[in-house]
Design a protein around this motif. Structure first.
Motif, mmCIF file in Angstrom:
data_model
loop_
_atom_site.group_PDB
_atom_site.id
_atom_site.type_symbol
_atom_site.label_atom_id
_atom_site.label_comp_id
_atom_site.label_asym_id
_atom_site.label_seq_id
_atom_site.Cartn_x
_atom_site.Cartn_y
_atom_site.Cartn_z
ATOM 1 N N GLU A 86 0.838 -1.206 0.000
ATOM 2 C CA GLU A 86 0.000 0.000 0.000
ATOM 3 C C GLU A 86 0.874 1.257 0.000
ATOM 4 O O GLU A 86 0.666 2.195 0.791
ATOM 5 C CB GLU A 86 -0.958 0.001 1.199
ATOM 6 C CG GLU A 86 -1.835 -1.224 1.312
ATOM 7 C CD GLU A 86 -2.806 -1.384 0.150
ATOM 8 O OE1 GLU A 86 -2.890 -0.467 -0.676
ATOM 9 O OE2 GLU A 86 -3.463 -2.424 0.070
ATOM 10 N N ILE A 87 1.856 1.301 -0.894
ATOM 11 C CA ILE A 87 2.798 2.420 -0.970
ATOM 12 C C ILE A 87 2.086 3.740 -1.245
ATOM 13 O O ILE A 87 2.557 4.809 -0.864
ATOM 14 C CB ILE A 87 3.858 2.140 -2.065
ATOM 15 C CG1 ILE A 87 4.979 3.180 -2.046
ATOM 16 C CG2 ILE A 87 3.222 2.093 -3.451
ATOM 17 C CD1 ILE A 87 5.927 3.034 -0.919
ATOM 18 N N GLY A 88 0.923 3.674 -1.882
ATOM 19 C CA GLY A 88 0.185 4.884 -2.207
ATOM 20 C C GLY A 88 -0.348 5.623 -1.000
ATOM 21 O O GLY A 88 -0.787 6.775 -1.115
ATOM 22 N N GLU A 89 -0.319 4.996 0.196
ATOM 23 C CA GLU A 89 -0.839 5.628 1.410
ATOM 24 C C GLU A 89 0.227 6.402 2.164
ATOM 25 O O GLU A 89 -0.064 7.004 3.197
ATOM 26 C CB GLU A 89 -1.445 4.561 2.345
ATOM 27 C CG GLU A 89 -2.471 3.645 1.697
ATOM 28 C CD GLU A 89 -3.699 4.394 1.202
ATOM 29 O OE1 GLU A 89 -4.013 5.451 1.769
ATOM 30 O OE2 GLU A 89 -4.319 3.934 0.223
ATOM 31 N N LEU A 90 1.491 6.398 1.686
ATOM 32 C CA LEU A 90 2.562 7.099 2.399
ATOM 33 C C LEU A 90 2.344 8.608 2.372
ATOM 34 O O LEU A 90 2.027 9.170 1.326
ATOM 35 C CB LEU A 90 3.919 6.791 1.770
ATOM 36 C CG LEU A 90 4.679 5.560 2.233
ATOM 37 C CD1 LEU A 90 6.040 5.516 1.554
ATOM 38 C CD2 LEU A 90 4.848 5.529 3.741
ATOM 39 N N PRO A 91 2.576 9.292 3.501
ATOM 40 C CA PRO A 91 2.487 10.761 3.490
ATOM 41 C C PRO A 91 3.565 11.356 2.576
ATOM 42 O O PRO A 91 4.633 10.770 2.392
ATOM 43 C CB PRO A 91 2.751 11.135 4.959
ATOM 44 C CG PRO A 91 2.509 9.886 5.737
ATOM 45 C CD PRO A 91 2.834 8.750 4.839
ATOM 46 N N LEU A 92 3.297 12.512 2.024
ATOM 47 C CA LEU A 92 4.220 13.154 1.089
ATOM 48 C C LEU A 92 5.587 13.411 1.719
ATOM 49 O O LEU A 92 6.623 13.249 1.074
ATOM 50 C CB LEU A 92 3.623 14.469 0.580
ATOM 51 C CG LEU A 92 2.540 14.340 -0.504
ATOM 52 C CD1 LEU A 92 1.849 15.673 -0.728
ATOM 53 C CD2 LEU A 92 3.146 13.828 -1.803
ATOM 54 N N GLU A 93 5.604 13.818 3.001
ATOM 55 C CA GLU A 93 6.897 14.120 3.630
ATOM 56 C C GLU A 93 7.760 12.871 3.777
ATOM 57 O O GLU A 93 8.987 12.933 3.704
ATOM 58 C CB GLU A 93 6.699 14.801 4.989
ATOM 59 C CG GLU A 93 5.849 14.034 5.990
ATOM 60 C CD GLU A 93 4.368 14.386 5.888
ATOM 61 O OE1 GLU A 93 3.658 14.178 6.884
ATOM 62 O OE2 GLU A 93 3.932 14.861 4.820
ATOM 63 N N THR A 94 7.124 11.709 3.974
ATOM 64 C CA THR A 94 7.879 10.463 4.068
ATOM 65 C C THR A 94 8.341 10.006 2.688
ATOM 66 O O THR A 94 9.387 9.364 2.556
ATOM 67 C CB THR A 94 7.019 9.367 4.728
ATOM 68 O OG1 THR A 94 6.507 9.856 5.965
ATOM 69 C CG2 THR A 94 7.831 8.108 4.997
ATOM 70 N N GLN A 95 7.582 10.339 1.656
ATOM 71 C CA GLN A 95 7.969 9.960 0.297
ATOM 72 C C GLN A 95 9.324 10.561 -0.077
ATOM 73 O O GLN A 95 10.125 9.935 -0.786
ATOM 74 C CB GLN A 95 6.898 10.417 -0.692
ATOM 75 C CG GLN A 95 5.571 9.689 -0.557
ATOM 76 C CD GLN A 95 4.522 10.224 -1.509
ATOM 77 O OE1 GLN A 95 4.845 10.783 -2.566
ATOM 78 N NE2 GLN A 95 3.257 10.077 -1.151
ATOM 79 N N VAL A 96 9.619 11.776 0.413
ATOM 80 C CA VAL A 96 10.909 12.422 0.120
ATOM 81 C C VAL A 96 12.046 11.590 0.699
ATOM 82 O O VAL A 96 13.053 11.334 0.030
ATOM 83 C CB VAL A 96 10.943 13.848 0.714
ATOM 84 C CG1 VAL A 96 12.291 14.503 0.449
ATOM 85 C CG2 VAL A 96 9.825 14.689 0.132
ATOM 86 N N LYS A 97 11.892 11.147 1.936
ATOM 87 C CA LYS A 97 12.944 10.377 2.592
ATOM 88 C C LYS A 97 13.106 9.008 1.944
ATOM 89 O O LYS A 97 14.219 8.495 1.810
ATOM 90 C CB LYS A 97 12.613 10.231 4.085
ATOM 91 C CG LYS A 97 13.825 10.054 4.969
ATOM 92 C CD LYS A 97 13.480 10.275 6.430
ATOM 93 C CE LYS A 97 14.717 10.196 7.292
ATOM 94 N NZ LYS A 97 14.434 10.443 8.722
ATOM 95 N N LEU A 98 11.981 8.412 1.524
ATOM 96 C CA LEU A 98 12.042 7.116 0.854
ATOM 97 C C LEU A 98 12.776 7.234 -0.478
ATOM 98 O O LEU A 98 13.565 6.355 -0.847
ATOM 99 C CB LEU A 98 10.629 6.579 0.635
ATOM 100 C CG LEU A 98 10.515 5.275 -0.160
ATOM 101 C CD1 LEU A 98 11.286 4.155 0.523
ATOM 102 C CD2 LEU A 98 9.058 4.885 -0.331
ATOM 103 N N LEU A 99 12.552 8.329 -1.192
ATOM 104 C CA LEU A 99 13.240 8.543 -2.468
ATOM 105 C C LEU A 99 14.746 8.575 -2.269
ATOM 106 O O LEU A 99 15.504 8.002 -3.059
ATOM 107 C CB LEU A 99 12.754 9.856 -3.098
ATOM 108 C CG LEU A 99 13.393 10.227 -4.439
ATOM 109 C CD1 LEU A 99 13.047 9.191 -5.501
ATOM 110 C CD2 LEU A 99 12.934 11.609 -4.877
#
Length: 501
Positions: A263-276
């Motif tokens: 369910e990667i689509g549920e990640l908050p935007l701020e966490t998406q930056v760190k995951l990238l």
């Protein structure tokens, strides 16, 4: 004094080309605890001592200003003038440096070097033992963490034990698994809820060179927004209220193995930056820490959402989407591989009959007909649950489905072709799902309309309640956010007992 020192300790090399200084005593030793400080190793006298394996004695810090600027700055800050650095040697290895500092100049000019050589040797032996113990302890702690996680995985009830089916659509997906498994390429698994995305992730991991390391699963939709970063990247003690001890994050736990972000689509935007950043650089900082950790992790992500639409609406970062979407694998819903339904039914029948201690060897033809004709919005997971309940209720050797388990009225209009008792559907015309009679185009509602009716029916039954144990999301076996997203996409608005469509 044998050694007139106002400040002494040990400096050890650590990752990132740094030195970690443990200041064991100062002039205020009674009131000052052990101090720990990390410094860049370049420009330090201790770095030179460690590399050359030679003593270094300076009578004044001015002697170090040009050659060792980092050491000069520390001595100036602490009000120290003299320094003595002794290498700690164990065989051919240089473990670190024992250093002494004094506030007066030329404090170490007349030293008993023979005595300090003995002191240095004793400290080196003790340090060697300490480092070995720490390495063993870290390894033990890691094994304990991995064992706890793997035990949780063993106890976790998976949707089903293995991939079952021989339809061309499933075969195409499995062929992609074989193609991508051997490398380290990021994989994005796309499919509806209950189609077996986790099983595909496990199949990729088990066919890779990382198979002997953990496959760590993270359900991004099940973690509250405030704790996502801590769960993925860990945190240090005191990082936030309630952080009473250090927590190892899932990425660190998966080091050397694979992490499955469901369910990667549920990640908050701020966490998406760190995951990238982790995907690009393979490094991150735990919450509350400035220390960078490097990991070797393969990332497999999965979603039941339309990520491209999420990118267009600003709910998902485009750069992260392109980084994840290197090798997409689409898992077909069960309604698109109906030929696999009889095989899946017999698989689950055997499994649950055995676990419940029942002797059920066949499925009634009418029951198989209905199962093959039903739309299965919950896909294989829904089929598994239906068969399990039917086995619990069954009192004879032939399984028959109670009308309450599957909405037979929806299936009956499509299910008239008989199905063999053995569990395999009779031959169907080319391009027609096995066990399903071809219907006139005018009799078939569009797929989105069927889904819309299904959701509205669930909302009707819960008086508009979406969340909670009696909510529509629980009935449909969907995450509440996923249900709201589908309602928005299909134009469904619902307020308690009144709905507008």
């Amino acid at each position: 004094d044998v050694l007139p020192s106002d400040r002494f300790g040990i400096e050890l090399p650590v990752a990132g080309d740094k030195l970690r200084a443990y200041v064991l005593a100062t002039r205020n030793a009674k009131s000052t605890p052990v101090q720990v400080e990390e410094l860049p190793s370049a420009g330090t006298a201790c770095r030179w001592t460690e590399e050359t394996r030679q003593w270094l004695i300076a009578s004044s810090r001015e002697e170090l200003r040009e050659r060792f600027p980092v050491t000069f700055d520390v001595m100036k800050r602490e009000g120290m003038q003299s320094v003595c650095a002794i290498p700690l040697l164990s065989g051919e290895r240089s473990l670190g440096v024992l250093f002494f500092m004094a506030a007066r100049e030329a404090a170490f000019h007349e030293l008993r070097r023979d005595l300090l050589d003995q002191v240095g040797s004793a400290v080196a032996v003790a340090l060697d033992h300490c480092l070995a113990y720490e390495e063993v302890r870290d390894l033990r702690d890691r094994l304990v963490r991995e064992n706890v996680y793997l035990q949780e995985e063993i106890r976790r009830e998976h949707p089903f034990e293995e991939l079952v089916g021989s339809s061309p659509t499933l075969g195409a997906a499995l062929h992609k698994v074989d193609q991508v498994a051997p490398g380290n390429t990021s994989v994005l698994i796309l499919g509806e809820t209950g189609t077996g995305k986790e099983l595909i992730a496990r199949a990729i991991h088990n066919r890779s060179a990382r198979r002997d390391r953990p496959l760590v699963k993270v359900n991004c939709s099940a973690i509250s927004a405030g704790l996502v970063e801590s769960e993925l990247f860990g945190h240090v003690k005191g990082a936030f209220t309630g952080a009473l001890e250090r927590r190892v994050g899932r990425f660190e736990l998966a080091d050397g193995g694979t992490i499955f972000l469901d369910e990667i689509g549920e990640l908050p935007l701020e966490t998406q930056v760190k995951l990238l950043r982790v995907l690009q650089e393979q490094e991150f900082e735990p919450v509350g820490s400035s220390r960078t950790l490097r990991v070797d992790v393969r990332v497999i992500a999965a979603t039941n959402r339309d990520l491209q639409e999420a990118v267009r609406t600003g709910r998902f970062r485009p750069d992260l989407f392109y980084r994840l979407n290197v090798f997409p694998i689409a898992i077909p819903p069960l309604r698109e591989r109906r030929a696999d339904i009889p095989q899946l039914v017999m698989f689950f029948l055997s499994r649950f009959s055995r676990s419940l201690g029942k002797q059920i060897s066949a499925v009634a033809p009418e029951t198989m007909q209905h199962l093959c004709a039903y739309e299965w919005p919950g896909n294989v997971r829904e089929l598994q649950n239906v068969i399990e309940r039917a086995v619990v209720l069954c009192e004879g050797p032939v399984l028959e489905i109670d009308p309450d388990l599957v909405p037979l009225s929806a299936a009956t209009s499509r299910a008239s072709e008989p199905v063999a008792r053995s569990g395999s559907a009779e031959a169907a015309p080319p391009n027609e799902p096995a066990g399903v009679r071809a219907a006139a185009p005018d009799d078939i509602a569009p797929l989105e309309e069927m889904e819309r009716r299904h959701i509205v029916a669930a909302l009707d039954s819960t008086a508009g309640v979406i969340h909670g144990p009696k909510g529509a999301a629980r009935i449909l076996k969907l995450h509440p956010n996923t249900l709201r997203s589908r309602m928005e996409k299909l134009g469904i608005t619902f307020k308690r007992t009144r709905h507008e469509t």
